[in-house]
Design an enzyme around this catalytic site. Structure first.
Site, PDB file in Angstrom:
ATOM      1  N   ASN A   9       0.864  -1.188   0.000  1.00 34.97           N
ATOM      2  CA  ASN A   9       0.000   0.000   0.000  1.00 34.97           C
ATOM      3  C   ASN A   9       0.898   1.236   0.000  1.00 34.97           C
ATOM      4  O   ASN A   9       1.486   1.573   1.024  1.00 34.97           O
ATOM      5  CB  ASN A   9      -0.895  -0.029   1.251  1.00 34.97           C
ATOM      6  CG  ASN A   9      -1.702   1.244   1.405  1.00 34.97           C
ATOM      7  OD1 ASN A   9      -1.811   2.043   0.464  1.00 34.97           O
ATOM      8  ND2 ASN A   9      -2.289   1.428   2.586  1.00 34.97           N
ATOM      9  N   LYS A  11       0.104   4.251  -0.290  1.00 35.21           N
ATOM     10  CA  LYS A  11      -0.568   5.429   0.292  1.00 35.21           C
ATOM     11  C   LYS A  11      -0.365   6.660  -0.606  1.00 35.21           C
ATOM     12  O   LYS A  11      -0.214   6.525  -1.817  1.00 35.21           O
ATOM     13  CB  LYS A  11      -0.084   5.688   1.720  1.00 35.21           C
ATOM     14  CG  LYS A  11      -0.120   4.438   2.588  1.00 35.21           C
ATOM     15  CD  LYS A  11      -0.041   4.748   4.047  1.00 35.21           C
ATOM     16  CE  LYS A  11       0.171   3.459   4.828  1.00 35.21           C
ATOM     17  NZ  LYS A  11      -0.104   3.595   6.237  1.00 35.21           N
ATOM     18  N   HIS A  98      -9.503   0.994   4.869  1.00 38.18           N
ATOM     19  CA  HIS A  98      -8.247   1.221   5.578  1.00 38.18           C
ATOM     20  C   HIS A  98      -8.519   2.159   6.747  1.00 38.18           C
ATOM     21  O   HIS A  98      -9.349   3.061   6.641  1.00 38.18           O
ATOM     22  CB  HIS A  98      -7.215   1.837   4.614  1.00 38.18           C
ATOM     23  CG  HIS A  98      -5.833   1.843   5.201  1.00 38.18           C
ATOM     24  ND1 HIS A  98      -5.452   2.766   6.137  1.00 38.18           N
ATOM     25  CD2 HIS A  98      -4.767   1.027   5.002  1.00 38.18           C
ATOM     26  CE1 HIS A  98      -4.192   2.516   6.486  1.00 38.18           C
ATOM     27  NE2 HIS A  98      -3.754   1.465   5.810  1.00 38.18           N
ATOM     28  N   GLU A 100      -7.036   4.610   7.830  1.00 38.09           N
ATOM     29  CA  GLU A 100      -6.873   6.051   7.521  1.00 38.09           C
ATOM     30  C   GLU A 100      -8.121   6.592   6.835  1.00 38.09           C
ATOM     31  O   GLU A 100      -8.490   7.751   7.037  1.00 38.09           O
ATOM     32  CB  GLU A 100      -5.617   6.246   6.662  1.00 38.09           C
ATOM     33  CG  GLU A 100      -4.346   6.005   7.480  1.00 38.09           C
ATOM     34  CD  GLU A 100      -3.159   5.467   6.696  1.00 38.09           C
ATOM     35  OE1 GLU A 100      -3.171   5.544   5.458  1.00 38.09           O
ATOM     36  OE2 GLU A 100      -2.226   4.944   7.339  1.00 38.09           O
ATOM     37  N   GLU A 170      -5.663  -5.255  10.343  1.00 35.27           N
ATOM     38  CA  GLU A 170      -4.653  -4.230  10.583  1.00 35.27           C
ATOM     39  C   GLU A 170      -4.964  -3.508  11.898  1.00 35.27           C
ATOM     40  O   GLU A 170      -5.782  -2.569  11.910  1.00 35.27           O
ATOM     41  CB  GLU A 170      -4.664  -3.198   9.449  1.00 35.27           C
ATOM     42  CG  GLU A 170      -4.369  -3.779   8.090  1.00 35.27           C
ATOM     43  CD  GLU A 170      -3.754  -2.739   7.162  1.00 35.27           C
ATOM     44  OE1 GLU A 170      -2.642  -2.971   6.695  1.00 35.27           O
ATOM     45  OE2 GLU A 170      -4.373  -1.675   6.950  1.00 35.27           O
ATOM     46  N   GLY A 176       1.958   2.121  10.737  1.00 40.08           N
ATOM     47  CA  GLY A 176       2.883   3.248  10.606  1.00 40.08           C
ATOM     48  C   GLY A 176       3.534   3.658  11.917  1.00 40.08           C
ATOM     49  O   GLY A 176       4.126   4.726  12.012  1.00 40.08           O
ATOM     50  N   SER A 216       3.047  -2.247  10.443  1.00 41.33           N
ATOM     51  CA  SER A 216       4.492  -2.263  10.697  1.00 41.33           C
ATOM     52  C   SER A 216       5.132  -3.620  10.395  1.00 41.33           C
ATOM     53  O   SER A 216       6.072  -4.040  11.078  1.00 41.33           O
ATOM     54  CB  SER A 216       4.796  -1.819  12.128  1.00 41.33           C
ATOM     55  OG  SER A 216       4.388  -0.477  12.308  1.00 41.33           O
TER      56      SER A 216
HETATM   57  C1  PEP Z   1      -0.933   0.044   5.902  1.00 43.80           C
HETATM   58  O1  PEP Z   1      -1.006   1.233   5.676  1.00 43.80           O
HETATM   59  O2  PEP Z   1      -1.780  -0.727   5.446  1.00 43.80           O
HETATM   60  C2  PEP Z   1       0.169  -0.426   6.736  1.00 43.80           C
HETATM   61  C3  PEP Z   1       0.135  -1.642   7.163  1.00 43.80           C
HETATM   62  O3  PEP Z   1       1.174   0.493   6.990  1.00 43.80           O
HETATM   63  P1  PEP Z   1       2.587   0.186   7.697  1.00 43.80           P
HETATM   64  O4  PEP Z   1       3.089  -1.120   7.133  1.00 43.80           O
HETATM   65  O5  PEP Z   1       3.447   1.337   7.336  1.00 43.80           O
HETATM   66  O6  PEP Z   1       2.321   0.066   9.160  1.00 43.80           O
END
Ligand code: PEP
Length: 253
Positions: A9, A11, A98, A100, A170, A176, A216
């Site tokens: 992803n 973003k 997601h 976000e 997630e 993040g 992460s």
């Molecule tokens: C994501 O945005 O789906 C995600 C898992 O981000 P990160 O790996 O940076 O935590």
């Protein structure tokens, strides 16, 4: 054995030439070193670069996903991108829900149910994100939160449609932040999700359902996370922007 999926992803990152460079590097890596037979690799660039990505990936073992879709077919929805538009540039997957989008754009489970339907209508596979906030986990409400997200966003689907969907667990506190769920925490939630699917649909559908972990996940921890029985790969944010890290994660699946 279920297949594994590693989806990046991107973003809201990168300008056009940087996206072009990263796609070239990922494709070079895949071409030169190959990818394990049981793994599918997906990149989810910003919408503006989707056509570039589907053109470059044509005939190669790289699939392309969008990061969002409008909930309506077409019309006066300024700024939105429809499922039909994604279909017309041959996008394979689309992330929806997601954290976000839920947090900053106030997307509700009801919105996501509509987005799921419209994607499936256009032959695009939804990657449906779910996950709890830190407070939910500290209050021991994480299972309930995820269960409600699935119930309201996905479980309205008929079995034949549900079997096309990917789920990405997630935990919001891990996205993040550099704070990954432990393999045990990930496995516990993935097994819980699979049990919910079995209860709602059937054991066979649950056994076939792909559940990705995101939050992460990186080159150092992917192997252990992906080796958990119910973890079928990952949705990768930050680490998907560096080809060496992404390549290591792909080969950890
Ligand atoms: C994501 O945005 O789906 C995600 C898992 O981000 P990160 O790996 O940076 O935590």
């Amino acid at each position: 054995m279920r297949r594994k999926i590693v989806a990046g992803n991107w973003k809201m990152n990168m300008r056009f030439s940087e996206a072009d460079d990263l796609l070239t590097l990922i494709l070079d890596d895949i071409e030169n070193k190959g990818i394990p037979e049981h793994v599918d690799v997906v990149v989810c660039p910003p919408a503006l670069y989707l056509e570039l990505a589907t053109d470059m990936a044509l005939g190669k073992p790289l699939l392309v996903g969008a990061q969002n879709v409008g909930a309506y077919e077409s019309g006066a929805y300024t700024g939105e991108i429809s499922a039909g538009m994604l279909e017309s540039v041959e996008v394979d997957y689309c992330i929806i829900g997601h954290s976000e989008r839920r947090q900053y754009f106030y997307e509700s489970n009801a919105d996501l149910a509509k987005k799921t339907d419209i994607l499936l209508k256009h032959g695009i596979i939804p990657i449906f994100c779910c996950g709890e906030l830190l407070d939910d986990r500290e209050d021991d409400m994480h299972m309930e939160v995820v269960s409600t997200q699935l119930e309201e966003g996905l479980f309205h689907l008929e079995e034949s449609d549900f079997s096309k969907v990917l789920i990405a667990y997630e935990p919001v506190w891990a996205i993040g932040t550099g704070k990954t769920a432990t393999p045990e925490q990930a496995q516990e939630m993935h097994a819980f999700i699979r049990a919910l699917v079995a209860k709602k649909y059937s054991k066979q559908i649950a056994d076939e359902c792909l559940i990705l972990y995101g939050g992460s996940c990186n080159a150092g921890n992917a192997k252990e996370l992906f080796s958990q029985e119910d973890v079928d790969g990952g949705l990768i944010g930050g680490a998907s922007l560096k080809v060496e890290d992404f390549a290591t994660i792909i080969r950890s699946a």
